[in-house]
Enzyme design. Structure first.
Site, PDB file in Angstrom:
ATOM      1  N   ASP A   1      -8.966   2.732  -3.754  1.00 24.32           N
ATOM      2  CA  ASP A   1      -7.915   3.405  -3.051  1.00 24.32           C
ATOM      3  C   ASP A   1      -8.863   4.219  -2.039  1.00 24.32           C
ATOM      4  O   ASP A   1      -9.548   3.612  -1.266  1.00 24.32           O
ATOM      5  CB  ASP A   1      -7.180   4.582  -3.866  1.00 24.32           C
ATOM      6  CG  ASP A   1      -6.014   5.162  -3.024  1.00 24.32           C
ATOM      7  OD1 ASP A   1      -5.399   4.672  -1.954  1.00 24.32           O
ATOM      8  OD2 ASP A   1      -5.742   6.473  -3.200  1.00 24.32           O
TER       9      ASP A   1
ATOM     10  N   ASN B   1      -4.280   6.513  -7.547  1.00 23.06           N
ATOM     11  CA  ASN B   1      -4.988   7.803  -7.327  1.00 23.06           C
ATOM     12  C   ASN B   1      -3.846   8.799  -8.114  1.00 23.06           C
ATOM     13  O   ASN B   1      -3.189   9.755  -7.407  1.00 23.06           O
ATOM     14  CB  ASN B   1      -5.557   8.178  -5.997  1.00 23.06           C
ATOM     15  CG  ASN B   1      -3.987   7.994  -5.233  1.00 23.06           C
ATOM     16  OD1 ASN B   1      -3.156   7.399  -5.264  1.00 23.06           O
ATOM     17  ND2 ASN B   1      -4.224   8.815  -4.060  1.00 23.06           N
TER      18      ASN B   1
ATOM     19  N   HIS C   1       1.776   5.098  -2.123  1.00 25.17           N
ATOM     20  CA  HIS C   1       1.094   6.021  -3.166  1.00 25.17           C
ATOM     21  C   HIS C   1       2.655   6.768  -3.653  1.00 25.17           C
ATOM     22  O   HIS C   1       3.399   7.526  -3.116  1.00 25.17           O
ATOM     23  CB  HIS C   1       0.357   7.336  -2.510  1.00 25.17           C
ATOM     24  CG  HIS C   1      -0.869   6.548  -1.742  1.00 25.17           C
ATOM     25  ND1 HIS C   1      -1.993   6.583  -2.643  1.00 25.17           N
ATOM     26  CD2 HIS C   1      -1.092   6.275  -0.662  1.00 25.17           C
ATOM     27  CE1 HIS C   1      -2.784   6.085  -1.628  1.00 25.17           C
ATOM     28  NE2 HIS C   1      -2.310   5.938  -0.647  1.00 25.17           N
ATOM     29  N   LEU C   2       2.681   6.565  -5.057  1.00 22.11           N
ATOM     30  CA  LEU C   2       3.944   7.129  -5.608  1.00 22.11           C
ATOM     31  C   LEU C   2       3.687   8.255  -6.397  1.00 22.11           C
ATOM     32  O   LEU C   2       4.618   8.806  -6.860  1.00 22.11           O
ATOM     33  CB  LEU C   2       4.698   5.912  -6.599  1.00 22.11           C
ATOM     34  CG  LEU C   2       5.485   4.761  -5.816  1.00 22.11           C
ATOM     35  CD1 LEU C   2       5.908   3.886  -7.093  1.00 22.11           C
ATOM     36  CD2 LEU C   2       6.092   5.289  -4.841  1.00 22.11           C
TER      37      LEU C   2
ATOM     38  N   HIS D   1       3.407  14.208   0.548  1.00 22.43           N
ATOM     39  CA  HIS D   1       2.798  15.421   0.033  1.00 22.43           C
ATOM     40  C   HIS D   1       3.771  16.507   0.408  1.00 22.43           C
ATOM     41  O   HIS D   1       4.794  16.354   0.933  1.00 22.43           O
ATOM     42  CB  HIS D   1       1.449  15.936   1.075  1.00 22.43           C
ATOM     43  CG  HIS D   1       0.390  14.919   1.109  1.00 22.43           C
ATOM     44  ND1 HIS D   1      -0.547  15.097   0.025  1.00 22.43           N
ATOM     45  CD2 HIS D   1      -0.109  14.278   1.936  1.00 22.43           C
ATOM     46  CE1 HIS D   1      -1.399  14.138   0.276  1.00 22.43           C
ATOM     47  NE2 HIS D   1      -1.319  13.577   1.274  1.00 22.43           N
TER      48      HIS D   1
ATOM     49  N   ASN E   1      -5.898   9.164   7.228  1.00 25.78           N
ATOM     50  CA  ASN E   1      -7.272   8.617   6.916  1.00 25.78           C
ATOM     51  C   ASN E   1      -7.203   6.996   6.793  1.00 25.78           C
ATOM     52  O   ASN E   1      -6.443   6.780   5.768  1.00 25.78           O
ATOM     53  CB  ASN E   1      -7.962   9.178   5.761  1.00 25.78           C
ATOM     54  CG  ASN E   1      -9.511   8.785   5.731  1.00 25.78           C
ATOM     55  OD1 ASN E   1      -9.971   8.595   6.526  1.00 25.78           O
ATOM     56  ND2 ASN E   1      -9.768   8.899   4.369  1.00 25.78           N
TER      57      ASN E   1
ATOM     58  N   ASP F   1       1.128   2.490   3.895  1.00 29.30           N
ATOM     59  CA  ASP F   1       0.138   3.621   3.241  1.00 29.30           C
ATOM     60  C   ASP F   1       1.033   4.737   3.141  1.00 29.30           C
ATOM     61  O   ASP F   1       0.374   6.143   3.323  1.00 29.30           O
ATOM     62  CB  ASP F   1      -1.003   3.901   4.398  1.00 29.30           C
ATOM     63  CG  ASP F   1      -1.997   4.724   3.732  1.00 29.30           C
ATOM     64  OD1 ASP F   1      -2.127   4.861   2.369  1.00 29.30           O
ATOM     65  OD2 ASP F   1      -3.062   4.952   4.355  1.00 29.30           O
TER      66      ASP F   1
ATOM     67  N   HIS G   1      -5.356  -0.898   5.593  1.00 36.87           N
ATOM     68  CA  HIS G   1      -5.128  -0.006   6.855  1.00 36.87           C
ATOM     69  C   HIS G   1      -6.295   0.076   7.909  1.00 36.87           C
ATOM     70  O   HIS G   1      -6.606   1.034   8.284  1.00 36.87           O
ATOM     71  CB  HIS G   1      -4.914   1.506   6.468  1.00 36.87           C
ATOM     72  CG  HIS G   1      -5.773   2.168   5.280  1.00 36.87           C
ATOM     73  ND1 HIS G   1      -7.198   2.203   5.617  1.00 36.87           N
ATOM     74  CD2 HIS G   1      -5.486   2.918   4.329  1.00 36.87           C
ATOM     75  CE1 HIS G   1      -7.614   2.774   4.459  1.00 36.87           C
ATOM     76  NE2 HIS G   1      -6.616   3.148   3.721  1.00 36.87           N
TER      77      HIS G   1
ATOM     78  N   HIS H   1       0.985  -1.091   0.171  1.00 38.44           N
ATOM     79  CA  HIS H   1       0.150   0.048   0.031  1.00 38.44           C
ATOM     80  C   HIS H   1       0.922   1.275  -0.066  1.00 38.44           C
ATOM     81  O   HIS H   1       1.198   1.584   1.103  1.00 38.44           O
ATOM     82  CB  HIS H   1      -0.935   0.198   1.190  1.00 38.44           C
ATOM     83  CG  HIS H   1      -2.079   0.860   1.027  1.00 38.44           C
ATOM     84  ND1 HIS H   1      -3.403   0.714   1.716  1.00 38.44           N
ATOM     85  CD2 HIS H   1      -2.012   2.233   0.538  1.00 38.44           C
ATOM     86  CE1 HIS H   1      -4.100   1.643   1.352  1.00 38.44           C
ATOM     87  NE2 HIS H   1      -3.405   2.681   0.699  1.00 38.44           N
TER      88      HIS H   1
END
EC number: 3.5.2.3
Length: 427
Positions: free
Chosen positions: A154, A94, A62-63, A315, A284, A311, A234, A60
């Site tokens: 996602d 996403n 996010h790239l 950012h 989240n 996860d 998660h 899990h």
């Protein structure tokens, strides 16, 4: 015996000094360290007593590429994975455009091959619905053929149970598993703080734990009815763990993950003097009370929760440096997960067996990924780990572009020194 390409000498594995013999990217033999050794023309890596661990798998991540490269890209994300001890990375859909067609999948894989040809290996997760809008199924056959290892909507809950059912059924046709973000779409979606005493004192709208548990219950019942697997992302609260434990006792094909932050942090971090309203801890599902944290540890140790996952949600700094209610959810985790969770093993909170299952064998079994157990023929994916090395979490010590973690300034113990994937040194 096969021609040996690589020998790792005097590494600590399970409390014993061992030598590891590798040929053509595979484990040939692991045996007690010899006083002397004729290495021939093999490459010799002296471990000098460093701990030997199999490479980890993160299901899990996010790239952000394509579309949000200012947060993270494939090159930087895999760099963080390599230094974090991960050989297999599954990345969420996403992106912009969303990974809901084969061309986006192929772009991700091409970037991985270009920047990290020796690994870490990248396994994209295809969108479950077009545009992640929850209205129409994505072309799952096309995505599977392009290289997607699983499907997920996602962080966008699929409101329609009919659509979600069809997705689970179609995914099974391609021997793929659906990963569900369990969150009732009407109960405080993405607010980033648990509904309770802390949210009340801070004057912030909260999300109750039942928002997660309701969706877990739906997925458990659906998995049992269809007799098909569903993986729950998660998990963060006791109510969910109790439902999953009940389902597994009935033989339901449900698996689940939790993350290091749900094992080590609580909602109280939001009230701490130095971090009040700190959006670095906004995630989240939200961080929960102490009872839920203890429930996650219990559920992981007893096998109710199968896997750990980061996860990893990078950012940019300016996105988190704003009012809590408008800041995005997410914590960056690839750089810190190993040190944090190995610390739980060192402190006796998790067993070593739980750590290895949750980061290696279980996720690889669920998603049919390569795994090293140090048995002959296993992929030679492993790293040398200095358990004693202390390091301070700071923007300069994180390999990810994302520096958004409430661990900034913390001193962690344990650091990857060298990492091999398929017998090739990658860092």
């Amino acid at each position: 015996m096969a021609k040996i390409d690589l020998i790792v000498r005097r590494a600590k594995l399970g409390g014993k000094d061992v030598d590891v013999f590798v040929s053509r990217g595979k484990i040939v033999e692991v045996k007690p360290s010899a006083e002397s050794l004729d290495a021939g023309d093999a490459t010799v890596e002296e471990a000098f007593g460093l701990t030997l661990l199999p490479s980890l798998t993160d299901v899990h991540v996010h790239l952000r590429e394509p579309g949000f490269e200012y947060k993270e890209d494939v090159e930087s994300g895999l760099r963080a994975a390599a230094w974090g001890g991960f050989s297999n990375i599954m990345c969420m859909a996403n992106t912009k455009p969303v990974n809901d067609n084969g061309s986006v999948t192929e772009l991700m894989l091409e970037k991985a091959r270009r920047y990290w040809p020796k690994g870490p290996r990248l396994f994209p997760i295809g969108a479950l619905t077009k545009g992640l809008k929850g209205q129409e199924l994505a072309p799952m056959a096309e995505l599977a053929q392009a290289g997607c290892a699983a499907f997920s909507n996602d962080g966008v809950p699929v409101e329609s149970t009919k659509i979600f059912r069809l997705a689970v059924e179609y995914a099974s046709d391609w021997d793929r598993v659906v990963i569900d973000h369990c969150e009732d779409p009407y109960l405080g979606v993405g607010v980033g703080v648990n509904e309770g005493e802390v949210s009340s004192r801070l004057g912030l709208p909260g999300q109750p734990d039942v928002a997660e548990a309701l969706q877990v219950a739906r997925d458990v019942l659906l998995a049992e009815y269809l007799d098909l697997p569903i993986h729950l992302a998660h998990i963060s609260c006791r109510k969910s763990a109790d439902l999953i434990r009940y389902a597994k006792a009935r033989g339901v094909k449900v698996t689940a993950e939790t993350t290091p932050h749900y094992l080590t942090m609580t909602e109280n971090i939001l009230e701490a003097e130095a971090t009040e309203y700190d959006a670095l801890a906004k995630v989240n599902p939200p961080l929960r009370p102490e009872d839920d944290r203890l429930a996650m540890i219990e559920a992981l140790n007893d096998g109710t929760i199968d896997c750990l996952a980061t996860d990893h949600a990078p950012h940019a700094g300016h996105e988190k440096e704003t009012e809590f209610d408008v800041a995005p959810c997410g914590i960056t985790g690839l750089d810190t997960a190993l040190s944090v969770t190995w610390g739980l093993v060192r402190d006796g909170v998790l067993t070593r067996e739980t750590f290895l299952r949750a980061w290696t064998t279980a996720p690889c079994k669920v998603f049919n990924l390569p795994v090293n157990t140090f048995a002959p023929g296993d992929p030679a994916d492993f790293f040398l780990f200095d358990e004693a090395e202390e390091w301070t979490v700071s923007p300069s010590t994180l390999h990810s572009k994302g520096k958004n973690t409430p661990l900034l300034g913390s001193v962690l113990k344990g650091r990857v020194k060298t990492h091999f994937i398929a017998g090739k040194k990658i860092v």
